[in-house]
Design a protein around this motif. Structure first.
Motif, mmCIF file in Angstrom:
data_model
loop_
_atom_site.group_PDB
_atom_site.id
_atom_site.type_symbol
_atom_site.label_atom_id
_atom_site.label_comp_id
_atom_site.label_asym_id
_atom_site.label_seq_id
_atom_site.Cartn_x
_atom_site.Cartn_y
_atom_site.Cartn_z
ATOM 1 N N PHE A 109 0.832 -1.202 0.000
ATOM 2 C CA PHE A 109 0.000 0.000 0.000
ATOM 3 C C PHE A 109 0.865 1.250 0.000
ATOM 4 N N GLN A 110 1.923 1.259 0.808
ATOM 5 C CA GLN A 110 2.802 2.420 0.881
ATOM 6 C C GLN A 110 3.548 2.640 -0.433
ATOM 7 N N HIS A 123 1.740 6.815 -6.576
ATOM 8 C CA HIS A 123 0.562 7.645 -6.851
ATOM 9 C C HIS A 123 0.871 9.129 -6.629
ATOM 10 N N MET A 124 1.549 9.443 -5.552
ATOM 11 C CA MET A 124 1.895 10.836 -5.261
ATOM 12 C C MET A 124 2.879 11.389 -6.292
ATOM 13 N N ALA A 166 -7.689 2.043 -3.976
ATOM 14 C CA ALA A 166 -9.049 1.776 -3.507
ATOM 15 C C ALA A 166 -9.245 0.299 -3.213
ATOM 16 N N TYR A 167 -8.680 -0.559 -4.048
ATOM 17 C CA TYR A 167 -8.792 -1.997 -3.831
ATOM 18 C C TYR A 167 -8.026 -2.418 -2.583
ATOM 19 N N LEU A 168 -6.826 -1.879 -2.395
ATOM 20 C CA LEU A 168 -6.019 -2.251 -1.231
ATOM 21 C C LEU A 168 -6.590 -1.694 0.068
ATOM 22 N N ALA A 169 -7.302 -0.585 -0.001
ATOM 23 C CA ALA A 169 -7.866 0.016 1.212
ATOM 24 C C ALA A 169 -9.150 -0.656 1.652
ATOM 25 N N THR A 170 -9.776 -1.421 0.769
ATOM 26 C CA THR A 170 -11.015 -2.108 1.109
ATOM 27 C C THR A 170 -10.694 -3.316 1.982
#
Length: 94
Positions: A3-4, A10-11, A72-76
């Motif tokens: 995720f990180q 992404h940033m 979004a997938y990893l945060a779910t």
């Protein structure tokens, strides 16, 4: 950990996309080229810079959308059991 890594990518894509958009000329900037102030002797040629910048911006935007969906997938939260409890089932009646 993944995720990180995706968040850092992404940033970086977000900042790159912002920089590319700010570097591009607007539609009104082409008026000067009609009177001889064009960039025909530039590195990319007369119209090459616009095409190059457009393709680079589009590819970074696609990467940004892919990392957005991945985040979004990893945060779910992954739920293994299917919960069908309603709010009323959680109320304790004394």
């Amino acid at each position: 950990m993944s995720f990180q890594i995706v968040l850092i990518i992404h940033m970086m894509l977000a900042f790159g996309l912002i920089a590319l958009i700010l570097m591009q000329h607007g539609k009104g900037a082409d008026a000067g080229a009609a009177f001889g102030a064009g960039a025909s002797g530039s590195v990319f040629g007369a119209r090459g810079a616009n095409s190059f910048m457009y393709k680079l911006t589009a590819s970074i935007a696609v990467g940004f959308f892919i990392t957005s969906l991945t985040l979004a997938y990893l945060a779910t939260p992954a739920s293994t059991e299917k919960k069908s409890e309603s709010v009323m089932d959680q109320v304790i009646i004394d």
